[in-house]
Scaffold this active site. Structure first.
Site, mmCIF file in Angstrom:
data_model
loop_
_atom_site.group_PDB
_atom_site.id
_atom_site.type_symbol
_atom_site.label_atom_id
_atom_site.label_comp_id
_atom_site.label_asym_id
_atom_site.label_seq_id
_atom_site.Cartn_x
_atom_site.Cartn_y
_atom_site.Cartn_z
ATOM 1 N N GLY B 293 -7.845 -24.225 -15.168
ATOM 2 C CA GLY B 293 -8.004 -23.305 -16.283
ATOM 3 C C GLY B 293 -7.926 -24.008 -17.624
ATOM 4 O O GLY B 293 -8.292 -25.175 -17.759
ATOM 5 N N SER B 294 -7.374 -23.302 -18.583
ATOM 6 C CA SER B 294 -7.463 -23.739 -19.988
ATOM 7 C C SER B 294 -6.833 -25.082 -20.262
ATOM 8 O O SER B 294 -7.077 -25.663 -21.320
ATOM 9 C CB SER B 294 -6.808 -22.701 -20.876
ATOM 10 O OG SER B 294 -7.354 -21.442 -20.616
ATOM 11 N N VAL B 295 -6.012 -25.593 -19.352
ATOM 12 C CA VAL B 295 -5.430 -26.916 -19.563
ATOM 13 C C VAL B 295 -6.549 -27.945 -19.775
ATOM 14 O O VAL B 295 -6.393 -28.906 -20.519
ATOM 15 C CB VAL B 295 -4.551 -27.302 -18.353
ATOM 16 C CG1 VAL B 295 -4.076 -28.721 -18.469
ATOM 17 C CG2 VAL B 295 -3.380 -26.354 -18.253
ATOM 18 N N PHE B 296 -7.696 -27.681 -19.158
ATOM 19 C CA PHE B 296 -8.824 -28.598 -19.272
ATOM 20 C C PHE B 296 -9.394 -28.657 -20.685
ATOM 21 O O PHE B 296 -10.140 -29.567 -21.023
ATOM 22 C CB PHE B 296 -9.928 -28.207 -18.279
ATOM 23 C CG PHE B 296 -9.972 -29.107 -17.083
ATOM 24 C CD1 PHE B 296 -8.892 -29.160 -16.212
ATOM 25 C CD2 PHE B 296 -11.073 -29.912 -16.825
ATOM 26 C CE1 PHE B 296 -8.918 -29.987 -15.109
ATOM 27 C CE2 PHE B 296 -11.102 -30.745 -15.730
ATOM 28 C CZ PHE B 296 -10.022 -30.789 -14.872
ATOM 29 N N LYS B 297 -9.061 -27.652 -21.489
ATOM 30 C CA LYS B 297 -9.583 -27.653 -22.865
ATOM 31 C C LYS B 297 -9.059 -28.866 -23.632
ATOM 32 O O LYS B 297 -9.667 -29.279 -24.617
ATOM 33 C CB LYS B 297 -9.191 -26.361 -23.564
ATOM 34 C CG LYS B 297 -9.997 -25.177 -23.050
ATOM 35 C CD LYS B 297 -9.516 -23.869 -23.608
ATOM 36 C CE LYS B 297 -10.221 -22.732 -22.888
ATOM 37 N NZ LYS B 297 -9.556 -21.452 -23.097
#
Lengths: 137, 589
Positions: B293-297
């Site tokens: 999820g958003s951790v990849f941002k």
């Protein structure tokens, strides 16, 4: 002449034989002792090994934290409890009120304290600035 | 020779004056006799030399045996540590020397059935002492006609005493070595376990099987038992609070890549791995692959900033959902208008991140993720390492979804090391479970981002914790920065609405990161206290905060007591934006 040397040699031989006998038995005794000591060392090592494992088992963090909760009044460290050495009050080791002639000053015959009471004022002042910046808006 | 001597004898008795005769004989010796005597003398000399040499050798050897070769006893007596005997498997210890696995001698019970007089009676009495073996089985074994049969391996000292007290003839003990894990389930996934013959079957026990079997020196891991305990405890609290099915956590040294703690819950007892179900034995931290999820941002933002395609002040329109292929990309908490890069990051806008990723393109994304080691299996020293699941082919829509962490599944350890590379100045260190000092790390590190990009990412991650979705991770005094992540789990090819992964990755202190902490909770369920939310910001961020505030002092990170957080409007990165409302409540996503 021959007889004298023969007798001397016989005595020497007998002495050497007796010496050898003594040394041999001494060595045997020492060997046995060494064996006992070595097996003791080995046993102690094994015991040490087991005890180390037990020490490690008894020092499990989970168990320690449970025991600490039960028996101690300790709490987790807060950031404000950590300070630099420079923030500590100065340590006064020299008497400050000593006069050069070795006499202690006195007021109406009552000697004044040997040390001037240490003032907290500067530290309080610096602490106050820290506290005001530390507070979250 | 005897013949020659005898030949000169006859002349001897005839002489009267011995000296004269000797002189005469000596003189009268002709060449033949003289030669014979010389030969005899030479032979005698040779024999003498040979004997002298042999005696000298024997004498030296005796001296050597008696006086010089006593070394082994001395060595044995003076060996400093309690060196175990040769066949023993080496210990595994943590970075501070606490024992994680050791080998202890245990008695095992065997029988010579031919010597057992009354098998049934013996089996009945034995079964009272050994409750985990059934009497029927014992009787069957005792009445077999073999000369050797195991009855039970690995008895406790008490059981041994009681078996001895039974006084049954034909039963014997044999000392065996047994692996013992004092820390129990705390380090089970890392250390692994062995079979009954002490052969490694999982974890470090398996990957270092030969090393452990062949050396006495204990194997030192990079784990810190105290941090491991803190991490495990906080994760299990979160698991219980949110009724989750599992959790995983990693604490990594950002400068070296050493894994200071690595936990996977539920855990199992390594002394009896057979009793644990496969779910408990599954190492979520290395074998588990998750869409993060958003951790990849973090990686998307870093890559677009590094490539130069996007600058920190650029604005992107996040008001309209993106439609691509058959997907619609929406924001969890939609915002109006245009947002700058820091705002997109701290409010975790999917739409804005996709726009950013598309500016830089697929190739930048692929290269960055590959350089961060997110497309190949992590090189950690465990046999249980999952291979990342990549889209194939990698289309534009994949670039879009991967930019916010869907469509690419990685394991927590490689994610943590990639985050460490992003914040530590831009150098990737392969994750390791063995100790590694900073010089070694510097030699083996690979640069992924420039120092300025890394510095920018540190600011953005700190921003997320100060004002954005990661506010609950802010451990006082430790300048935590991080990113939340919430990903719906794939179930049968579709994303499930009710099953998700809530994660948070944080680093501290953010001005010079020392450690990276990752926490992930599998299928958390919201409750009243979180207003029904079960997102990374509500579930995993508090775990990271607790871990950092408890482990920070242990790890030697000095807390600051003068952390100043400016008003959001006054923050240098946000000051240009006039439209930010003060009362924006951000639900972590």
């Amino acid at each position: 002449m021959i007889r004298v040397s023969l007798v001397i040699w016989l005595i020497v031989a007998a002495a050497v034989a007796v010496g050898l006998y003594q040394v041999k038995y001494e060595v045997q005794r020492l060997e046995e002792e060494l064996g006992v000591v070595q097996s003791n060392i080995q046993e102690n090592r094994e015991a040490l090994h087991v005890l180390e494992a037990e020490w490690s088992y008894l020092n499990r963090p989970a168990r320690l934290s449970r025991l600490a909760k039960e028996h101690l009044d300790l709490q987790p460290l807060q950031p404000k409890q950590v300070a630099h050495v420079q923030q500590l009050p100065p340590r006064i080791t020299e008497p400050e009120n000593a006069r050069a002639d070795g006499e202690w000053p006195s007021l109406d015959g009552v000697p004044v304290p040997r040390r001037r009471p240490w003032s907290l004022q500067p530290q309080i002042a610096s602490g106050a600035t820290l506290a005001s910046t530390g507070d979250r808006p | 020779m005897t013949e020659q001597v005898r030949a000169c004898r006859p002349c001897q008795p005839q002489d009267i004056d011995r000296r004269a005769a000797a002189r005469r004989r000596f003189l009268c010796m002709d060449g033949h006799r003289k030669e014979a005597l010389e030969t005899g003398r030479t032979r005698l000399l040779v024999a003498g030399v040979v004997f002298a040499f042999v005696f000298a050798v024997i004498g030296l050897r005796i001296l050597d045996l008696a006086a010089l070769s006593g070394a082994p006893s001395h060595v044995a007596a003076r060996h400093p540590d309690g060196a175990p005997h040769a066949a023993q498997r080496a210990d595994i210890v943590d970075r501070n020397g606490n024992i994680l696995a050791t080998t202890l001698p245990v008695p095992s019970l065997y029988a010579n059935p031919r010597e057992v007089a009354h098998p049934k009676d013996a089996a009945e009495r034995l079964s009272r002492v050994l409750p985990d073996v059934s009497p029927g089985e014992l009787a069957a074994r005792l009445s077999s006609d073999r000369a050797f049969i195991w009855l039970k391996r690995g008895l406790s000292p008490r059981q041994q005493y009681r078996v001895n007290r039974l006084g049954i003839p034909g039963l014997y003990f044999r000392e065996e070595e047994r692996r013992f894990y004092p820390q129990g389930d705390l380090t089970a996934h890392v250390v692994g376990f062995t079979d009954i013959d002490n052969k490694g079957l999982a974890g470090i026990e398996q990957s270092f099987d030969e090393v452990l079997a062949g050396q006495h020196r204990s194997l030192r891991l990079s784990l810190d038992l105290r941090v491991q305990h803190i991490l495990t405890e906080e994760l299990s609290k979160a698991m219980a609070e949110f009724r989750a099915i599992g959790a995983a956590g990693v604490v990594m040294d950002a400068r070296t890549g050493e894994l200071v703690a690595m936990a996977s819950l539920p855990s199992f007892n390594p002394a009896n791995p057979g009793a644990a179900d496969s779910e408990a034995r599954f190492n979520r931290a290395t074998l588990g692959l998750y869409e993060m999820g958003s951790v990849f941002k973090i990686f998307t933002t870093a890559s677009v900033l590094e490539s130069g395609a996007v600058r920190i002040g650029d604005r992107f329109d996040v008001s309209k959902p993106i439609r691509a292929a058959r997907f619609t990309i929406r924001d969890y908490k939609p915002k109006d208008g245009k947002l700058t890069v820091p705002e997109i990051f701290m409010y975790s806008s999917n739409i804005g991140t996709v726009h950013m990723a598309m500016e830089a393109g697929t190739e930048v994304q692929q290269n960055t993720l590959a350089a961060l080691g997110l497309t190949t299996p992590a090189s950690v020293e465990l046999p249980e390492v999952g291979t990342p699941m990549l889209p194939s082919p990698w289309r534009e829509i994949n670039t879009m979804t991967i930019s916010y962490g869907h469509g690419l599944a990685v394991n927590p350890v490689q994610l943590t090391s990639a985050v460490a590379a992003t914040v530590n100045g831009g150098v990737l260190h392969q994750p390791t479970l063995l100790t590694r000092d900073e010089a070694e790390a510097e030699a083996s590190g690979k640069r992924v981002f420039s120092a300025s990009t890394s510095g920018r990412m540190r600011q953005l991650m700190r921003l997320t914790v100060e004002y954005g979705t990661g506010g609950k991770a802010d451990a006082e005094g430790y300048l935590v920065g991080g990113k939340t992540g919430t990903a719906d789990k794939l179930r049968g090819g579709r994303y499930a609405r009710d099953a998700r992964i809530a994660s948070f990755v944080g680093a501290f202190p953010m001005d010079d990161p020392r450690y990276v902490v990752f926490a992930m909770v599998d299928e958390p369920k919201g409750h009243k206290g979180t207003f029904g939310f079960a997102t990374g910001g509500w579930v995993a961020a508090p775990v990271v905060r607790e871990v950092i505030s408890r482990a920070g002092p242990l790890l030697g990170v000095e807390p600051r007591d003068n952390v100043v957080v400016p008003e959001k409007e006054e923050h240098p990165l946000l000051v240009k934006v006039g439209a930010v409302k003060k009362d924006v409540r951000v639900a972590a996503r």
